[in-house]
Design an enzyme around this catalytic site. Structure first.
Site, mmCIF file in Angstrom:
data_model
loop_
_atom_site.group_PDB
_atom_site.id
_atom_site.type_symbol
_atom_site.label_atom_id
_atom_site.label_comp_id
_atom_site.label_asym_id
_atom_site.label_seq_id
_atom_site.Cartn_x
_atom_site.Cartn_y
_atom_site.Cartn_z
ATOM 1 N N GLY A 219 -0.164 15.086 60.150
ATOM 2 C CA GLY A 219 -0.153 14.890 61.547
ATOM 3 C C GLY A 219 0.832 13.786 62.074
ATOM 4 O O GLY A 219 0.891 12.764 61.655
ATOM 5 N N CYS A 222 -1.373 10.832 62.905
ATOM 6 C CA CYS A 222 -2.257 10.284 61.896
ATOM 7 C C CYS A 222 -1.471 9.448 61.001
ATOM 8 O O CYS A 222 -0.441 9.557 60.665
ATOM 9 C CB CYS A 222 -2.638 11.680 61.026
ATOM 10 S SG CYS A 222 -3.806 11.341 59.974
ATOM 11 N N GLY A 262 -1.432 20.424 60.731
ATOM 12 C CA GLY A 262 -0.660 19.081 60.760
ATOM 13 C C GLY A 262 0.490 19.157 60.406
ATOM 14 O O GLY A 262 0.899 19.905 59.497
ATOM 15 N N ARG A 316 4.232 8.613 71.866
ATOM 16 C CA ARG A 316 4.767 9.211 73.193
ATOM 17 C C ARG A 316 5.432 10.327 72.782
ATOM 18 O O ARG A 316 6.481 10.398 72.000
ATOM 19 C CB ARG A 316 5.612 8.052 73.972
ATOM 20 C CG ARG A 316 6.099 8.834 75.198
ATOM 21 C CD ARG A 316 6.306 7.619 76.155
ATOM 22 N NE ARG A 316 6.843 8.687 77.787
ATOM 23 C CZ ARG A 316 6.187 9.247 78.214
ATOM 24 N NH1 ARG A 316 4.742 9.341 77.958
ATOM 25 N NH2 ARG A 316 6.638 9.778 79.334
#
Length: 387
Positions: A219, A222, A262, A316
């Site tokens: 991900g 992650c 993911g 972001r």
């Protein structure tokens, strides 16, 4: 093929989604003829895409909107939505804090206890607006709140952890969740994950999973692969787990979908996952970029607020368009992150796949230069595939 790492240690080569490509066959078809329908539990959806159970991705409004558009969104039952009656001020704080203060703020905010009455409230809010109430918890959370979820009338229950298995060892003072018993006792379908191997997938299917989530650490937010060193690249993981699904089907006649979870950003990523054997995909960061997403242009992982070992970060992602644009178009960007359904249908048409089962059978080639070959100008100008 095994590779010798050194004396006494060999390794198997594994492949990620970026290392493969899909090769056209002998026929093509008009994309309008491509059938993308699939079933999870007793629910049929037109779009085989699920929004991840992450606090920056799915809230009640997103779950309802995704349902209306033909997809599915999963609400995290151990996140902000069930700890705070009004999550908006909390989400504002997460979006506004600096990166150096982020981890400590998350640990503070997620220390607020989960409130069972809010679990029931969120599920009912989704149902009252005509949405599919799919919810997620860790195995510990499932044992605590399973009865609340069932009573509230949820449609699907996802049990998710970094790695889940039916052979979990716990200290003598802790009774681990019996996944098979939990699946039998719940009145709704239970989806289990995450895993990356043939053997564990087969065990989860035998335990009664209504679907299995595949993926450890790919991900966007992650960091488990860096923190724990654990994971298998998605193309190989999906193919291995799909083989277990097929064997289980041959043995029982019961076809259980597997879901690639993911690391998927573009329509092409989704197409390649299905070609590797997935029945559907779960994505986070592409939906976190929707104007309706609760993350305010930010995205963070489930394990990020861990009080002892955060495995994830806040990234972001910005806001690039509406949820409808991202899911079904019209695309406003040139990089494959808008109109994900259109990309899947067009790819299926190009490959001559009339449905997802045929898409799973298309030829896959190893292609490490797939994303860079001939893209000098895009890279230099940061356009399309060069972004």
């Amino acid at each position: 093929m095994e590779i010798q790492l050194g004396r006494g240690k060999t390794a198997r080569r594994a492949y990620g989604i970026d290392e493969i490509a899909l090769a056209p066959g002998n026929r093509t078809l008009d994309p309008s003829l491509a059938d993308t329908r699939w079933k999870i539990g007793n629910i049929e959806r037109e779009i085989p895409i699920i929004a991840s159970a992450m606090d920056g991705v799915v809230d009640v409004g997103m779950a309802v909107k995704l349902s209306q558009l033909g997809a599915l969104g999963v609400l995290n039952l151990e996140g902000i939505q069930t700890r705070y009656l009004d999550p908006n001020p909390i989400l504002d704080r997460i979006a506004s804090v600096g990166k150096d203060e982020f981890v400590s703020l998350m640990q503070e905010l997620y220390a607020e206890p989960i409130k069972p009455e809010l679990i029931e409230k969120r599920i009912q809010e989704i149902k009252q607006q005509g949405g599919i109430a799919a919810v997620s918890a860790t195995p510990v959370g499932a044992s605590k709140y399973g009865e609340v979820v069932a009573k509230a009338g949820a449609d699907l229950f996802f049990i998710q952890a970094t790695v889940v298995s039916t052979a979990h060892l716990s200290p003598e003072t802790i009774t681990p969740l019996d996944l098979a018993e939990f699946c039998r006792s719940m009145p709704i379908p239970v989806i289990l994950g995450n895993c990356v191997t043939y053997e564990v997938t087969l065990n989860l299917l035998k335990a009664g999973a209504a679907a299995v989530l595949v993926g450890i650490g790919p991900g966007a937010a992650c960091t488990s692969r860096g923190v724990l060193g654990v994971g298998v690249p998605q193309a190989t993981a999906i193919a291995d787990c799909a083989a277990a699904r097929d064997e289980y089907f041959q043995e029982t006649g019961n076809y259980i979908p597997i879901i690639a979870d993911g690391g998927l950003i573009t329509g092409g990523d989704i197409c390649k996952c299905i070609a590797c054997g997935a029945d559907g995909v779960m994505i986070g960061s592409p939906f976190a970029r929707a104007a309706e997403a609760p993350g305010r242009g930010y995205h963070w992982g489930m394990a990020t607020p861990s009080p002892i070992l955060p495995r994830g970060t806040r990234i972001r992602v910005g806001t690039t368009g509406s949820l409808e644009q991202i899911l079904i178009g019209p695309a406003g960007l040139d990089d494959g992150t808008h109109n994900l359904l259109g990309a899947l249908k067009t790819s299926m048409g190009t490959l001559g796949a009339k449905n997802l089962k045929e898409m799973q059978q298309v030829e896959v080639v190893i292609a490490p230069s797939l994303l860079t070959e001939g893209k000098v100008y895009q890279k230099a100008q940061q356009l399309g595939m060069g972004k």
